[in-house]
Motif scaffolding. Structure first.
Motif, mmCIF file in Angstrom:
data_model
loop_
_atom_site.group_PDB
_atom_site.id
_atom_site.type_symbol
_atom_site.label_atom_id
_atom_site.label_comp_id
_atom_site.label_asym_id
_atom_site.label_seq_id
_atom_site.Cartn_x
_atom_site.Cartn_y
_atom_site.Cartn_z
ATOM 1 N N ALA A 118 0.964 -1.005 0.093
ATOM 2 C CA ALA A 118 0.215 0.309 -0.148
ATOM 3 C C ALA A 118 0.960 0.904 -0.295
ATOM 4 N N THR A 119 1.649 1.266 0.635
ATOM 5 C CA THR A 119 3.057 2.138 1.104
ATOM 6 C C THR A 119 3.149 2.502 -0.813
ATOM 7 N N ALA A 120 3.868 1.638 -0.993
ATOM 8 C CA ALA A 120 4.508 1.591 -2.638
ATOM 9 C C ALA A 120 3.768 2.033 -3.971
ATOM 10 N N ASP A 121 2.372 1.858 -3.265
ATOM 11 C CA ASP A 121 0.900 1.660 -3.966
ATOM 12 C C ASP A 121 1.562 3.726 -4.136
ATOM 13 N N GLU A 122 1.215 4.079 -3.180
ATOM 14 C CA GLU A 122 0.794 5.524 -2.820
ATOM 15 C C GLU A 122 1.976 5.730 -3.044
ATOM 16 N N TRP A 123 3.310 6.083 -3.739
ATOM 17 C CA TRP A 123 4.110 6.971 -3.834
ATOM 18 C C TRP A 123 3.751 6.878 -5.691
ATOM 19 N N LEU A 124 3.342 5.123 -6.084
ATOM 20 C CA LEU A 124 3.235 5.197 -7.521
ATOM 21 C C LEU A 124 1.753 6.495 -7.968
ATOM 22 N N LYS A 125 1.553 7.375 -6.947
ATOM 23 C CA LYS A 125 0.081 7.865 -7.234
ATOM 24 C C LYS A 125 1.329 9.656 -7.036
ATOM 25 N N ILE A 126 1.736 8.984 -6.335
ATOM 26 C CA ILE A 126 2.397 10.428 -6.280
ATOM 27 C C ILE A 126 3.422 11.005 -7.440
ATOM 28 N N PHE A 127 4.324 9.950 -7.887
ATOM 29 C CA PHE A 127 4.604 10.185 -9.185
ATOM 30 C C PHE A 127 4.377 10.785 -9.998
ATOM 31 N N ARG A 128 3.496 9.732 -10.243
ATOM 32 C CA ARG A 128 2.055 10.211 -11.506
ATOM 33 C C ARG A 128 1.313 12.227 -11.271
ATOM 34 N N ASN A 129 1.411 12.303 -10.121
ATOM 35 C CA ASN A 129 1.061 13.617 -9.795
ATOM 36 C C ASN A 129 1.764 14.343 -10.265
ATOM 37 N N ILE A 130 3.217 14.338 -10.182
ATOM 38 C CA ILE A 130 4.486 14.715 -9.682
ATOM 39 C C ILE A 130 5.173 15.410 -11.783
ATOM 40 N N VAL A 131 4.884 14.351 -12.447
ATOM 41 C CA VAL A 131 5.174 14.135 -13.577
ATOM 42 C C VAL A 131 4.145 14.580 -14.529
ATOM 43 N N GLU A 132 3.070 14.542 -14.013
ATOM 44 C CA GLU A 132 1.494 15.230 -14.181
ATOM 45 C C GLU A 132 1.884 16.775 -14.091
#
Length: 128
Positions: A112-126
């Motif tokens: 779940a923590t790794a999944d949260e960071w995937l979302k953070i990366f997507r938000n940063i890149v977008e």
């Protein structure tokens, strides 16, 4: 005989501590020391860590094998790939960046923590 065993145990402890990497507190202090970096999210596990400044689109990483060096600071344009996989009862995320020849590896306790960071990366890149 007991002296030799004691010295051996001390040497084994020193070697073990040297391979562990920085503590969670040390990793967080490194992130706090970055000038102009406002931490919105942070994570540390198993001698690795990652922090995000989502407003500025930056990520700071203390990856495996970086030792006492300062965190690597990456902008959204630097990130080329990020993914994680299960490994030995935890999860390892591999980050690739344009200006780094080797990927950075960050460890997570839970999926779940790794999944949260995937979302953070997507938000940063977008740029969100």
């Amino acid at each position: 005989m007991l002296t030799i065993m004691g010295v051996g145990l001390v040497l084994a402890l020193v070697a073990w501590l040297a391979t562990r990497g920085p503590s969670e507190g040390e990793i967080f202090r490194r992130f706090d020391a970055l000038d102009g970096f406002t931490i919105t999210e942070r994570h540390a596990h198993d001698g690795t860590g990652i922090a995000a400044d989502e407003a500025r689109g930056l990520v700071a990483v203390v990856g495996k094998g970086l030792g006492g060096r300062p965190p690597v600071l990456l902008a959204a344009k630097d990130l080329t790939a990020w993914r994680y996989q299960a490994k030995d009862q935890h999860f390892e995320m591999t980050l690739r960046a344009r200006r780094l020849s080797q990927p950075l590896v960050v460890s997570f306790r839970k999926r779940a923590t790794a999944d949260e960071w995937l979302k953070i990366f997507r938000n940063i890149v977008e740029g969100r």
